[in-house]
Every structure is written in structure tokens, then in C-alpha cells.
Write an enzyme that holds these catalytic residues in place. Structure first.
Site, PDB file in Angstrom:
ATOM      1  N   HIS A   1     -19.547 -95.824  -5.854  1.00 21.17           N
ATOM      2  CA  HIS A   1     -20.117 -97.022  -6.853  1.00 21.17           C
ATOM      3  C   HIS A   1     -21.197 -96.303  -7.500  1.00 21.17           C
ATOM      4  O   HIS A   1     -21.454 -96.834  -8.748  1.00 21.17           O
ATOM      5  CB  HIS A   1     -20.299 -98.215  -6.064  1.00 21.17           C
ATOM      6  CG  HIS A   1     -20.624 -99.570  -6.867  1.00 21.17           C
ATOM      7  ND1 HIS A   1     -19.717-100.490  -7.288  1.00 21.17           N
ATOM      8  CD2 HIS A   1     -21.860 -99.891  -7.558  1.00 21.17           C
ATOM      9  CE1 HIS A   1     -19.991-101.390  -8.210  1.00 21.17           C
ATOM     10  NE2 HIS A   1     -21.694-101.005  -8.194  1.00 21.17           N
TER      11      HIS A   1
ATOM     12  N   GLY B   1     -20.593-101.915 -23.921  1.00 15.18           N
ATOM     13  CA  GLY B   1     -19.425-102.613 -23.834  1.00 15.18           C
ATOM     14  C   GLY B   1     -18.841-102.799 -22.514  1.00 15.18           C
ATOM     15  O   GLY B   1     -17.742-103.580 -22.639  1.00 15.18           O
TER      16      GLY B   1
ATOM     17  N   HIS C   1     -15.669 -95.789 -14.604  1.00 15.27           N
ATOM     18  CA  HIS C   1     -14.486 -95.961 -14.980  1.00 15.27           C
ATOM     19  C   HIS C   1     -14.392 -95.582 -16.284  1.00 15.27           C
ATOM     20  O   HIS C   1     -15.195 -95.651 -17.316  1.00 15.27           O
ATOM     21  CB  HIS C   1     -13.861 -97.373 -14.508  1.00 15.27           C
ATOM     22  CG  HIS C   1     -14.453 -98.332 -15.594  1.00 15.27           C
ATOM     23  ND1 HIS C   1     -15.704 -98.687 -15.317  1.00 15.27           N
ATOM     24  CD2 HIS C   1     -14.049 -99.308 -16.678  1.00 15.27           C
ATOM     25  CE1 HIS C   1     -16.002 -99.635 -16.142  1.00 15.27           C
ATOM     26  NE2 HIS C   1     -14.986 -99.967 -17.000  1.00 15.27           N
TER      27      HIS C   1
ATOM     28  N   CYS D   1     -10.871 -76.433 -36.452  1.00 17.10           N
ATOM     29  CA  CYS D   1     -10.627 -75.092 -36.021  1.00 17.10           C
ATOM     30  C   CYS D   1     -12.043 -74.503 -36.815  1.00 17.10           C
ATOM     31  O   CYS D   1     -12.643 -73.710 -36.282  1.00 17.10           O
ATOM     32  CB  CYS D   1      -9.539 -74.226 -36.497  1.00 17.10           C
ATOM     33  SG  CYS D   1      -8.041 -74.677 -35.497  1.00 17.10           S
TER      34      CYS D   1
ATOM     35  N   HIS E   1      -6.558 -82.202 -35.192  1.00 20.77           N
ATOM     36  CA  HIS E   1      -6.883 -81.341 -33.865  1.00 20.77           C
ATOM     37  C   HIS E   1      -7.545 -82.350 -32.856  1.00 20.77           C
ATOM     38  O   HIS E   1      -8.582 -83.154 -33.440  1.00 20.77           O
ATOM     39  CB  HIS E   1      -7.907 -80.366 -34.409  1.00 20.77           C
ATOM     40  CG  HIS E   1      -8.548 -79.446 -33.701  1.00 20.77           C
ATOM     41  ND1 HIS E   1      -8.347 -78.010 -33.880  1.00 20.77           N
ATOM     42  CD2 HIS E   1      -9.035 -79.349 -32.258  1.00 20.77           C
ATOM     43  CE1 HIS E   1      -9.046 -77.411 -33.056  1.00 20.77           C
ATOM     44  NE2 HIS E   1      -9.551 -78.035 -32.359  1.00 20.77           N
TER      45      HIS E   1
HETATM   46 ZN   LIG Z   1      -7.354 -76.836 -35.520  1.00 21.45          ZN
HETATM   47 ZN   LIG Z   2     -17.817-100.299  -6.919  1.00 21.41          ZN
END
Ligand SMILES: [Zn+2]
Ligand SMILES: [Zn+2]
Length: 333
Positions: free
Chosen positions: A113, A159, A166, A199, A293
Site C-alpha cells: 500500500h 484525480g 494503481h 523520431c 509514434h
Molecule cells: Zn517515429
Molecule cells: Zn492498499
């Protein structure tokens, strides 16, 4: 003097308000209990071991050698979309709707936790990313799913009210217009230059080095030239692929380390700030395009959007990207 900078990939403008610029340490989070000082197990937490019946059955479980789970993916109990919603479409006057079909998954990153992505081992972060990728690959086989959006909300101002580490993933039956607009800009750049803008950015930022936070042979983490908020960071893969589902195990091992390092620099440098990260990728149907990408974007919640941002769709960044990057580079991990 203020500058109005443009991101060459998204074509979005941002005001860099240098005269309002604060020193990087002025963005340090307000006093609160840091993650590592919380208890390791909370009896009422639905994500803590022993409380598995509090969540719907998992779609994916990764276990350690002793059989205990390390990562679990479960449906969000209060999901924004449902696989039970009908695939209908309606157009009548101003009413235009499609059934809320889709998936809203939660990935529990650790049985502990009192930890967070910044404090996990690089291998544990890589395991989270590979669980997300594998679940996304499974969902991509559903022909009704058009777009997958993995993300993390860390802290209340980002939020989430759940402390247990998580992240989430929403799989949509439509392509949001915001994503389509960015795709069109990337396509236009390809038409003009014959190269993928992402890229090009990975190479140019790595060469210039002034906005780089950290990098390795697979990824470059940097604060974009036109970052729209302080410490807004992009982690770009050097290998061109349009979808996160195409990431290799070797790349995810590397990303586990780069993401952990970047988040730990934020954790130590700014005192565990709240943040969102998003894994941005093309719609699933664009798997083989040369101009889009995938990448990961981190937005620390150190400032708040207000009327100007809502009214213009553009931001005022009160921190210089080059200074923020230099500050993060200097934080030891
Ligand atoms: Zn790329
Ligand atoms: Zn927990």
C-alpha cells in the site's frame, strides 16, 4: 521577455512567461504524509492483499515464485464504459450518440500500500508496463475497440482518492477528436519532411541535450521545448512504432528504468508531487503508419489550469523547460 513557443509535433502554442518564472524548487509540493511513511497494509483498502473479493474478478494476474500476486488487472468497479453496453448508433436532430461500449481496467501495481511507481524497482515498473501492454494486445483483438488510453492518476489533485498504487486503461469504441487532430498534424509533418516528427524529436532532443532528463539506448526522457506546464515530460522510444502494443520486452525493461528514474527525480526534487501520466498512441487501425509514434507523457500537478487555459486551449508555463530539465538532471536517484 515572454516567448510563445510551438511544439513541432502537436502544433500547440504555449506562453513561456519568463518574467513570472519561479525557481524550480518553488514548485515543491505542500506538506503532506509522503507515500513511504504510510502503513504497508490498510484493512479497508480494496487493492490490498486479502481484500481481493472487494474487486471484480481479475482479467490478468502476475504472481511471484511463492504464488503471491504482484500485479492484478481488474475491471474498474465504477467504470466509465461497459462491455455490456449495446453497439448502437443514433442520429436524430442534435442527438448523436453511440452505445457506451468499452473497457475500463485498473492495474494494481504492487501488493504494498505504501509505495508508488517512483519507489518500485525498475523490474516492477517494467512488469506493470508489460501487464498493460499484454492486456492492451488482448483488447486490440476486439474489432469494436478503436482507441486504447493507458494512464495513471497519482494523488488527489491528479484525480484519484485511492492511495494504493494503481494505473488505469480505457478502451474506446471511437477516436477522440483531440487524438485525431494530433494525428493530422503528424501526418502533415510527414508529408512535408518525409520523416516521423517524433523520431526527429527524439534524435534532436538527445543531440541538443539541454532539455534531457535521462536517456538510454531505447528511450529519451525530456521536457519539450514548448512544454505546456512546469516539468511536463515526454518519454519517447527511439524505435519507430505507432502503438504501445508493439513495444518489445527489451524496450519495456528499459522503459521501466527510465520511467522509475524520471518519477523518482520528481519525487525527490519536488516532494512527491501529484501527477498524471498517459501513454499516447495512434488508433489501433493505424498500426503500420510511418508518421505516428507512441510515447509516454508525464504531467506533474504543480500548477492549475484556469480561465485563460479553458478559454484558449493554450497554456501559460511559468517555468523555463531548459531550467526544469537541468534541475531534474541534478536530482540524484
Ligand atoms: Zn517515429
Ligand atoms: Zn492498499
Amino acid at each position: 521577455m515572454p516567448e510563445i513557443r510551438q511544439n513541432i509535433a502537436t502544433k500547440e502554442w504555449v506562453i513561456i512567461a519568463t518574467e513570472r518564472a519561479k525557481r524550480p524548487e518553488d514548485f515543491t509540493a505542500e506538506q503532506r504524509t509522503p507515500t513511504h511513511l504510510r502503513p504497508p497494509h490498510v484493512a479497508t483498502c480494496p487493492f490490498c492483499p486479502g481484500n481481493e473479493p472487494m474487486t471484480p474478478p481479475p482479467s490478468l494476474v502476475r504472481t511471484a515464485a511463492d504464488g503471491s500476486w504482484q500485479q492484478r488487472i481488474v475491471p474498474n468497479k465504477f467504470g466509465a464504459l461497459s462491455p455490456a453496453a449495446p453497439a448502437v448508433r443514433l442520429e436524430e436532430g442534435v442527438a448523436r450518440m453511440t452505445g457506451g461500449y468499452g473497457f475500463h481496467d485498473v492495474l494494481i501495481e504492487s501488493p504494498l500500500h505504501n509505495t508508488t511507481t517512483a519507489l518500485l524497482a525498475p523490474e516492477e515498473v517494467a512488469a506493470t508496463l508489460s501487464a498493460l501492454r499484454d492486456r492492451a494486445r488482448e483488447l486490440a483483438r476486439d474489432e469494436r475497440i478503436a482507441q486504447i488510453i493507458p494512464f495513471k492518476n497519482h494523488g488527489e489533485s491528479a484525480g484519484t482518492s485511492l492511495e494504493h498504487p494503481h494505473c488505469q486503461m480505457v478502451s474506446l469504441p471511437i477516436v477522440p477528436s483531440h487524438i485525431r487532430q494530433r494525428l493530422e498534424e503528424a501526418m502533415r509533418y510527414f508529408d512535408e519532411h518525409g520523416t516521423c516528427v517524433f523520431c526527429d524529436m527524439a534524435r534532436l532532443e538527445s543531440e541538443a541535450a539541454i532539455r534531457v532528463v535521462c536517456e538510454d539506448e531505447h528511450f529519451v526522457a525530456f521536457i519539450p521545448y514548448a512544454a505546456f506546464s512546469p516539468f511536463h515530460t515526454w518519454i519517447l522510444p527511439r524505435r519507430h512504432r505507432s502503438l504501445f502494443t508493439q513495444a518489445s520486452d527489451e524496450e519495456l525493461a528499459s522503459l521501466g528504468n527510465i520511467l522509475k528514474t524520471t518519477l523518482l527525480k520528481l519525487y525527490r526534487g519536488l516532494g512527491d508531487p501529484h501527477y498524471n501520466y498517459m501513454i499516447r498512441m495512434a488508433p489501433l487501425a493505424y498500426e503500420k503508419v510511418h508518421w505516428s509514434h507512441w510515447y509516454l507523457s508525464i504531467v506533474p500537478k504543480v500548477t492549475r489550469a484556469a480561465g485563460f487555459e479553458l478559454g484558449s486551449g493554450m497554456y501559460i508555463n511559468t517555468a523555463l523547460p531548459e531550467e526544469s530539465a537541468a534541475f531534474l538532471r541534478a536530482v540524484t536517484t
